[in-house]
Design a protein around this motif. Structure first.
Motif, short mmCIF file in Angstrom:
data_model
loop_
_atom_site.label_atom_id
_atom_site.label_comp_id
_atom_site.label_asym_id
_atom_site.label_seq_id
_atom_site.Cartn_x
_atom_site.Cartn_y
_atom_site.Cartn_z
N MET A 169 1.19 -1.19 0.04
CA MET A 169 0.20 -0.15 0.29
C MET A 169 0.78 1.11 0.31
N GLU A 170 0.55 1.95 -0.68
CA GLU A 170 1.70 3.19 -0.97
C GLU A 170 1.24 4.02 0.18
N THR A 171 2.34 5.15 0.44
CA THR A 171 1.83 5.88 1.24
C THR A 171 1.48 7.42 1.23
N GLN A 172 0.35 8.19 1.38
CA GLN A 172 0.16 9.51 1.03
C GLN A 172 0.73 10.50 1.79
N GLY A 173 0.58 11.72 1.27
CA GLY A 173 1.15 12.78 1.79
C GLY A 173 2.22 12.45 1.94
N LYS A 174 3.15 13.51 2.35
CA LYS A 174 4.34 14.86 2.80
C LYS A 174 5.67 13.43 2.33
N LYS A 175 4.55 12.25 3.24
CA LYS A 175 6.33 11.20 3.24
C LYS A 175 6.70 10.90 1.78
N GLY A 176 5.81 10.72 0.66
CA GLY A 176 5.93 10.35 -0.92
C GLY A 176 5.85 9.33 -1.24
N ARG A 177 5.97 8.65 -2.03
CA ARG A 177 5.37 6.61 -1.94
C ARG A 177 5.93 6.70 -3.39
N GLY A 178 6.96 6.26 -2.75
CA GLY A 178 8.19 5.95 -4.20
C GLY A 178 8.63 6.75 -4.73
N TRP A 179 7.12 7.52 -6.07
CA TRP A 179 8.06 7.75 -6.95
C TRP A 179 7.66 9.63 -6.46
N LEU A 180 7.39 9.68 -5.35
CA LEU A 180 6.84 11.04 -4.95
C LEU A 180 7.58 11.70 -3.64
N SER A 181 9.08 12.56 -3.41
CA SER A 181 9.27 11.94 -2.31
C SER A 181 10.17 14.02 -2.14
N TYR A 182 10.39 13.95 -0.86
CA TYR A 182 11.36 15.00 -0.49
C TYR A 182 12.91 14.70 -0.21
N ARG A 183 13.55 14.92 -1.06
CA ARG A 183 15.12 15.09 -0.92
C ARG A 183 15.55 16.12 -0.83
N ALA A 184 16.84 16.70 0.75
CA ALA A 184 17.00 17.38 0.78
C ALA A 184 15.93 18.60 1.14
N GLY A 185 15.16 18.62 1.78
CA GLY A 185 13.73 18.73 2.06
C GLY A 185 13.15 19.65 0.34
N ASP A 186 12.98 18.86 -1.01
CA ASP A 186 13.01 19.57 -2.41
C ASP A 186 12.25 17.96 -2.73
N LEU A 187 10.91 18.62 -2.48
CA LEU A 187 9.82 17.65 -3.20
C LEU A 187 10.18 17.31 -5.41
N HIS A 188 10.25 15.83 -4.94
CA HIS A 188 11.00 15.26 -6.42
C HIS A 188 10.12 14.50 -6.99
N VAL A 189 9.98 14.28 -8.36
CA VAL A 189 8.70 13.82 -8.61
C VAL A 189 9.71 12.55 -9.81
N GLU A 190 9.84 10.96 -9.39
CA GLU A 190 10.56 9.87 -9.57
C GLU A 190 12.24 11.25 -8.91
N ASP A 191 12.96 11.51 -10.20
CA ASP A 191 14.76 11.75 -9.62
C ASP A 191 14.33 13.06 -10.02
N VAL A 192 13.79 14.24 -10.57
CA VAL A 192 13.51 15.01 -10.78
C VAL A 192 13.33 16.35 -9.75
N SER A 193 13.43 17.20 -9.48
CA SER A 193 13.13 18.23 -8.37
C SER A 193 11.89 19.43 -9.33
N LEU A 194 11.04 19.32 -8.45
CA LEU A 194 9.41 20.15 -9.23
C LEU A 194 9.84 21.60 -9.03
N SER A 195 11.00 21.90 -7.96
CA SER A 195 10.89 23.20 -8.21
C SER A 195 12.09 23.82 -9.70
N LYS A 196 12.95 22.57 -9.83
CA LYS A 196 13.63 22.70 -11.07
C LYS A 196 13.06 23.05 -12.40
N VAL A 197 11.79 21.94 -12.28
CA VAL A 197 10.82 22.25 -13.14
C VAL A 197 10.31 23.17 -13.17
#
Length: 445
Positions: A1-29
């Motif tokens: 079961m995937e985890t909803q919300g801030k902790k991510g769910r595999g493809w969606l996660s915070y890395r060093a405080g920055d939200l990523h979709v897979e390995d891409v920073s959404l801020s960079k997009v």
């Protein structure tokens, strides 16, 4: 079961405080793509399809994606390459599916108001079947098939009068609904259709609604369909196919979502003994969790009930909250500190309508103008329902795969829209073939 919300769910996660979709920073997009924009995860879509396929494939069920949920041709192509068919509800969706490389033989055409031109195009393309929803439509399909020299494969959509227990605007199988033919009338109409040489009556179909979390309505509807098929066969009718529609809900806003194995078991227990070719037609379940709508916070406004955040995404970009009272979780692109205390924010859009509001949100940290936010669970009925209301740009779409992203639908701006409204030449209608009646001016005697 995937985890909803801030902790991510595999493809969606915070890395060093920055939200990523897979390995891409959404801020960079967001640096490359002005907000608002939709962003989809290719791997999340693949994972959803493979999970559903593993659950229903073992009982011989095939999958057709409900194109209305997300009609982007890159998304359709991705699913088609996995072996997924398509469920369409318009001629435009047929062209999108074909443009994405979907074999016509894996396309099912549903919907209550198909035009004769759409029917003809579908038959010429060689689609898998047309799901007909009224006796009048059956007559129209036969007429078109006769005119173009084709035999039309059809299934009759039954209305089993089962309430899906969801929002009234996404419930489709109660007796007041415009969809389908009353289940008690299906056998007689099917027999009449099967007798027409232009038609190939191949089965029955059902679809009871959308975003269904409780499995009980599925069991009731599928049991009713099993009884229908059994009774039809007792009359000597051939019923090789059963299209059981879509409607599986997704996990969102803290809800765990339905158990997909339990869903597959219900299909097996209710209709597995029939020996039919069974098809399911999920939309939201395959793509809903795989997409985000990224938006910028434009202004903060003090209100009596707390701070209001005005974002640059509006109801024209994400219609579901205004249309269905839907509540999409929100993720800041910068992770809030766990110790940070912050108020509850009411988020609204810029559209000149009171219904342009997204809801009340806690846990976003302290927001400032210019912050970026992402509406979660936006992969279904987001971009596909978007409009240019208030003459706003039509929202762009981005697809992420691994450590790279690309635009899969560019933003349609006002300059391009204005080109569509360049006036043509005045035309005078040709006179009618019948003799023209003398014209009498209003007010004359």
């Amino acid at each position: 079961m995937e985890t909803q919300g801030k902790k991510g769910r595999g493809w969606l996660s915070y890395r060093a405080g920055d939200l990523h979709v897979e390995d891409v920073s959404l801020s960079k997009v967001a640096e490359a793509m002005p907000t608002p924009f939709y962003c989809y995860s290719a791997n999340a879509i693949r994972a959803s399809y493979m999970e559903l396929s593993a659950a229903v494939g073992k009982i011989g069920v095939s999958i057709c994606f409900a194109v209305k949920a997300n009609s982007n041709i890159s998304v359709l192509r991705l699913l088609s390459e996995l072996g997924c068919g398509m469920d369409i509800v318009s001629g435009g969706e047929l062209e999108r599916a074909l443009a994405a490389g979907v074999p016509a033989s894996k396309i099912i055409f549903s919907g209550v108001g198909k035009t004769r031109a759409e029917i003809a195009r579908a038959l010429k393309a060689g689609i898998h079947q047309i799901n007909v929803e009224s006796a009048a439509e059956i007559a129209a399909v036969a007429e078109v098939a006769r005119a173009i020299g084709k035999r039309a494969p059809i299934a009759i959509r039954a209305n089993p009068d089962v309430d899906a227990n969801t929002h009234a605007k996404i419930t489709t199988a109660t007796k007041e609904s415009k969809f389908g033919i009353a289940i008690g009338d299906v056998a007689d109409i099917y027999a009449e259709a099967a007798a027409l040489p232009e038609l190939e009556a191949l089965g029955v179909a059902v679809h009871i609604g959308s975003q269904i979390q409780d499995m009980a309505p599925f069991r009731r509807a599928f049991t009713a369909m099993a009884d229908l098929v059994t009774s039809m066969r007792a009359r000597g009718l051939v019923v090789p196919r059963l299209d059981r529609g879509g409607g599986i809900g997704i996990a969102d806003d803290g809800n765990a979502g339905p158990d997909i194995d339990a869903y597959a078991n219900i299909i097996h227990e209710t209709v597995g003994h029939l020996g039919c070719q069974v098809t399911v037609e999920p939309g939201r379940w395959l793509v809903g969790r795989a997409g985000l709508l990224v938006t910028e916070l434009l202004y903060l406004k003090d209100m009596a009930n707390g701070p209001m955040g005005i974002v640059d995404a509006g109801m024209n970009d994400l219609m579901r909250p205004a249309l269905y009272d839907a509540h999409h979780p929100v993720l800041p692109l910068r992770e809030p500190a766990s110790s940070e205390t912050a108020p509850t924010y009411n988020l609204v859009g810029p559209i000149c309508e009171s219904s342009d509001k997204f809801g009340s949100y806690e846990g976003l940290g302290k927001l400032n103008a210019g912050d970026l936010l992402a509406f979660d669970c936006g992969g279904a009925y987001g971009a596909s329902m978007a409009s240019t209301y208030n003459s706003r740009d039509l929202v762009a779409e981005v697809l992420v795969q691994g450590d790279r992203f690309r635009t899969v639908r560019r933003r349609q701006d006002i300059a391009e829209m204005l080109k569509l409204e360049q006036a043509g030449e005045w035309q005078v209608p040709a006179p009618s073939e019948r003799a023209l009646e003398p014209v009498i001016a209003l007010g004359s005697s």
